[in-house]
Design a protein around this motif. Structure first.
Motif, PDB file in Angstrom:
ATOM      1  N   GLY A 111       0.789  -1.228   0.000  1.00  0.00           N
ATOM      2  CA  GLY A 111       0.000   0.000   0.000  1.00  0.00           C
ATOM      3  C   GLY A 111       0.820   1.276   0.000  1.00  0.00           C
ATOM      4  O   GLY A 111       0.317   2.346   0.368  1.00  0.00           O
ATOM      5  N   LEU A 112       2.077   1.187  -0.416  1.00  0.00           N
ATOM      6  CA  LEU A 112       2.941   2.367  -0.455  1.00  0.00           C
ATOM      7  C   LEU A 112       2.788   3.083  -1.794  1.00  0.00           C
ATOM      8  O   LEU A 112       2.843   2.455  -2.851  1.00  0.00           O
ATOM      9  CB  LEU A 112       4.403   1.961  -0.246  1.00  0.00           C
ATOM     10  N   VAL A 113       2.589   4.386  -1.737  1.00  0.00           N
ATOM     11  CA  VAL A 113       2.413   5.204  -2.941  1.00  0.00           C
ATOM     12  C   VAL A 113       3.765   5.792  -3.331  1.00  0.00           C
ATOM     13  O   VAL A 113       4.403   6.489  -2.529  1.00  0.00           O
ATOM     14  CB  VAL A 113       1.388   6.331  -2.698  1.00  0.00           C
ATOM     15  N   HIS A 114       4.185   5.522  -4.548  1.00  0.00           N
ATOM     16  CA  HIS A 114       5.520   5.922  -5.004  1.00  0.00           C
ATOM     17  C   HIS A 114       5.767   7.422  -4.846  1.00  0.00           C
ATOM     18  O   HIS A 114       6.817   7.837  -4.342  1.00  0.00           O
ATOM     19  CB  HIS A 114       5.684   5.511  -6.469  1.00  0.00           C
ATOM     20  N   GLU A 115       4.808   8.248  -5.246  1.00  0.00           N
ATOM     21  CA  GLU A 115       4.984   9.703  -5.170  1.00  0.00           C
ATOM     22  C   GLU A 115       5.150  10.168  -3.719  1.00  0.00           C
ATOM     23  O   GLU A 115       5.940  11.075  -3.432  1.00  0.00           O
ATOM     24  CB  GLU A 115       3.794  10.422  -5.814  1.00  0.00           C
ATOM     25  N   GLU A 116       4.399   9.545  -2.814  1.00  0.00           N
ATOM     26  CA  GLU A 116       4.509   9.908  -1.396  1.00  0.00           C
ATOM     27  C   GLU A 116       5.862   9.478  -0.828  1.00  0.00           C
ATOM     28  O   GLU A 116       6.448  10.185   0.002  1.00  0.00           O
ATOM     29  CB  GLU A 116       3.371   9.268  -0.606  1.00  0.00           C
ATOM     30  N   CYS A 117       6.344   8.337  -1.280  1.00  0.00           N
ATOM     31  CA  CYS A 117       7.663   7.870  -0.840  1.00  0.00           C
ATOM     32  C   CYS A 117       8.762   8.803  -1.340  1.00  0.00           C
ATOM     33  O   CYS A 117       9.732   9.077  -0.622  1.00  0.00           O
ATOM     34  CB  CYS A 117       7.916   6.449  -1.349  1.00  0.00           C
ATOM     35  N   ILE A 118       8.617   9.301  -2.566  1.00  0.00           N
ATOM     36  CA  ILE A 118       9.600  10.239  -3.112  1.00  0.00           C
ATOM     37  C   ILE A 118       9.624  11.516  -2.277  1.00  0.00           C
ATOM     38  O   ILE A 118      10.694  12.044  -1.942  1.00  0.00           O
ATOM     39  CB  ILE A 118       9.281  10.567  -4.584  1.00  0.00           C
ATOM     40  N   THR A 119       8.435  12.013  -1.933  1.00  0.00           N
ATOM     41  CA  THR A 119       8.349  13.229  -1.117  1.00  0.00           C
ATOM     42  C   THR A 119       9.067  13.044   0.210  1.00  0.00           C
ATOM     43  O   THR A 119       9.887  13.881   0.621  1.00  0.00           O
ATOM     44  CB  THR A 119       6.874  13.595  -0.852  1.00  0.00           C
ATOM     45  N   LYS A 120       8.774  11.937   0.885  1.00  0.00           N
ATOM     46  CA  LYS A 120       9.408  11.695   2.183  1.00  0.00           C
ATOM     47  C   LYS A 120      10.904  11.471   2.024  1.00  0.00           C
ATOM     48  O   LYS A 120      11.708  11.962   2.828  1.00  0.00           O
ATOM     49  CB  LYS A 120       8.770  10.488   2.866  1.00  0.00           C
ATOM     50  N   MET A 121      11.285  10.763   0.967  1.00  0.00           N
ATOM     51  CA  MET A 121      12.698  10.462   0.770  1.00  0.00           C
ATOM     52  C   MET A 121      13.491  11.718   0.434  1.00  0.00           C
ATOM     53  O   MET A 121      14.673  11.820   0.780  1.00  0.00           O
ATOM     54  CB  MET A 121      12.836   9.423  -0.344  1.00  0.00           C
ATOM     55  N   ARG A 122      12.867  12.683  -0.210  1.00  0.00           N
ATOM     56  CA  ARG A 122      13.551  13.954  -0.470  1.00  0.00           C
ATOM     57  C   ARG A 122      13.823  14.687   0.839  1.00  0.00           C
ATOM     58  O   ARG A 122      14.905  15.251   1.032  1.00  0.00           O
ATOM     59  CB  ARG A 122      12.712  14.816  -1.417  1.00  0.00           C
ATOM     60  N   LEU A 123      12.857  14.668   1.734  1.00  0.00           N
ATOM     61  CA  LEU A 123      13.056  15.305   3.035  1.00  0.00           C
ATOM     62  C   LEU A 123      14.104  14.546   3.844  1.00  0.00           C
ATOM     63  O   LEU A 123      14.938  15.150   4.529  1.00  0.00           O
ATOM     64  CB  LEU A 123      11.728  15.368   3.797  1.00  0.00           C
ATOM     65  N   MET A 124      14.080  13.220   3.754  1.00  0.00           N
ATOM     66  CA  MET A 124      15.087  12.407   4.438  1.00  0.00           C
ATOM     67  C   MET A 124      16.482  12.691   3.881  1.00  0.00           C
ATOM     68  O   MET A 124      17.470  12.743   4.620  1.00  0.00           O
ATOM     69  CB  MET A 124      14.757  10.919   4.280  1.00  0.00           C
TER      70      MET A 124
END
Length: 232
Positions: A111-124
């Motif tokens: 249930g992981l959304v790729h775009e949301e993961c990219i957003t979080k990973m950019r902040l990380m």
């Protein structure tokens, strides 16, 4: 209005669920006595990882240090989930994109959304830059790590500040971000030692300030006493 309320309730429940999983997994110390029980906690360990990755409010955790989570590294079924956690806590966007290319079906299954993961990973990734810089991050380093254009840098800085994971000033003239505080993605022994060292410096500065004030007061009192003697 009702939709916003429902989302707030869901978000609150998700946070509580993660806290529960975190506390449960922390009960295992990896000893021989835990051998059977810890093996049965793999599903909960994987669930905690997925909840952390999904959350738009969580940017720090100590899951990597937990034996119940570490066991997933050698588990055929959950090894990719453990790798995903390591990427979010120790690596940058580039690593996530490579992982997603090879494991897109797996991510969708959780249930992981790729775009949301990219957003979080950019902040990380921005947090990782903050942790490895000497207080100043060039715009060029941010555009490279976050894979963004020059005119997007300040947008992501503002997003990090609003997420309360970064305190900084922007030097537009010199194209620099001057970091005063950032959230450490992993808070383990090195972070505790760093905090202890900073507290020691802070206490030393306070003690020096107090000594200086007291010394100045003694000097002033002595000067006033001598002045009184001269007047008499």
């Amino acid at each position: 209005m009702e939709f916003i309320l429902v989302m707030m309730i869901i978000d609150s429940m998700t946070k509580e669920y993660f806290k529960f999983l975190n506390k449960y997994l922390a009960t295992f110390d990896g000893s021989a006595d835990d051998a059977d029980a810890i093996g049965a906690a793999k599903e909960e360990a994987a669930a905690a990882i997925i909840e952390f990755v999904k959350s738009s409010d969580l940017y720090q955790c100590d899951l990597l240090d937990m034996p119940a989570v570490a066991q997933l590294e050698k588990d055929e079924k959950y090894q990719p989930v453990y790798e995903l956690l390591k990427i979010f806590l120790t690596q940058r966007l580039e690593s996530y994109l490579a992982f997603q290319t090879a494991n897109s079906t797996l991510l969708q299954g959780y249930g992981l959304v790729h775009e949301e993961c990219i957003t979080k990973m950019r902040l990380m990734s921005l947090l990782d830059l903050s942790g490895h810089c000497s207080g100043e991050i060039p715009y060029s380093a941010i555009t490279k790590a976050l894979e963004i254009n020059d005119d997007e840098v300040e947008y992501w800085i503002v997003k990090a500040i609003s997420s309360k994971i970064l305190d900084c000033k922007v030097d537009q003239l010199n194209q620099l971000v001057i970091v005063s505080r950032h959230t450490a993605r992993v808070f383990g022994m090195p972070q505790w030692q760093s905090l202890r060292s900073k507290l020691g410096v802070w206490r030393g500065n306070i003690a020096n300030a107090i000594n200086t004030i007291q010394a100045n007061k003694v000097t002033e009192d002595g000067g006033q006493g001598m002045q009184g003697l001269m007047i008499r």
